[in-house]
Design a protein around this motif. Structure first.
Motif, PDB file in Angstrom:
ATOM      1  N   ARG A  11      -2.816  -1.243   3.590  1.00 54.83           N
ATOM      2  CA  ARG A  11      -2.318  -1.377   2.377  1.00 54.83           C
ATOM      3  C   ARG A  11      -1.708  -2.621   2.387  1.00 54.83           C
ATOM      4  O   ARG A  11      -0.878  -2.907   3.064  1.00 54.83           O
ATOM      5  CB  ARG A  11      -1.292  -0.264   2.033  1.00 54.83           C
ATOM      6  N   TYR A  12      -2.112  -3.490   0.974  1.00 60.97           N
ATOM      7  CA  TYR A  12      -1.426  -4.645   0.686  1.00 60.97           C
ATOM      8  C   TYR A  12      -0.066  -4.721   0.779  1.00 60.97           C
ATOM      9  O   TYR A  12       0.805  -5.522   1.420  1.00 60.97           O
ATOM     10  CB  TYR A  12      -1.853  -5.341  -0.612  1.00 60.97           C
ATOM     11  N   HIS A  13       0.622  -3.902   0.088  1.00 57.98           N
ATOM     12  CA  HIS A  13       2.243  -3.900  -0.239  1.00 57.98           C
ATOM     13  C   HIS A  13       2.991  -3.354   1.301  1.00 57.98           C
ATOM     14  O   HIS A  13       4.162  -4.054   1.437  1.00 57.98           O
ATOM     15  CB  HIS A  13       2.887  -2.897  -1.149  1.00 57.98           C
ATOM     16  N   ASP A  14       2.264  -2.756   1.950  1.00 59.49           N
ATOM     17  CA  ASP A  14       2.713  -2.489   3.390  1.00 59.49           C
ATOM     18  C   ASP A  14       2.793  -3.823   4.158  1.00 59.49           C
ATOM     19  O   ASP A  14       3.852  -4.069   5.050  1.00 59.49           O
ATOM     20  CB  ASP A  14       2.028  -1.498   4.203  1.00 59.49           C
ATOM     21  N   VAL A  15       1.695  -4.457   3.929  1.00 54.58           N
ATOM     22  CA  VAL A  15       1.716  -6.042   4.897  1.00 54.58           C
ATOM     23  C   VAL A  15       2.796  -6.852   4.490  1.00 54.58           C
ATOM     24  O   VAL A  15       3.457  -7.525   4.956  1.00 54.58           O
ATOM     25  CB  VAL A  15       0.303  -6.657   4.642  1.00 54.58           C
TER      26      VAL A  15
END
Length: 98
Positions: A11-15
């Motif tokens: 997931r982008y926001h996790d990164v």
């Protein structure tokens, strides 16, 4: 900052949060290029992107990826400082126009 942890995500926001917290990670390749572009923009090694779930174990065994390199840390700090400055400048500009 907790560099003793390690994140596996797709997931982008996790990164984004991992980068902000300076938590090393591996991201599973997505059908968009957002994660790859973010990593590229910051200067984080693209070996942190796994082509599949099955390839994660091989990456962890082959590479010392559970820690950021000194170069990655320097690039992350530079990116975060630059981003903060850009946001502050934007808010000042908006406030002055009101």
């Amino acid at each position: 900052v907790n560099s003793n942890k390690f994140l596996i995500t797709g997931r982008y926001h996790d990164v984004c949060i991992a980068i902000m917290c300076r938590t090393p990670f591996i991201s599973i390749k997505s059908n968009t290029f957002k994660i790859q572009e973010l990593i590229n923009d910051i200067g984080i090694n693209d070996r942190r992107i796994a082509s599949s779930i099955e390839s994660i174990d091989n990456i962890i065994k082959k590479e010392n990826i559970v820690r950021f390199t000194d170069n990655e840390i320097a690039n992350i700090y530079k990116f975060l400082f630059s981003s903060k400055k850009t946001i502050e400048d934007l808010f000042l500009k908006i406030r002055n126009e009101i």
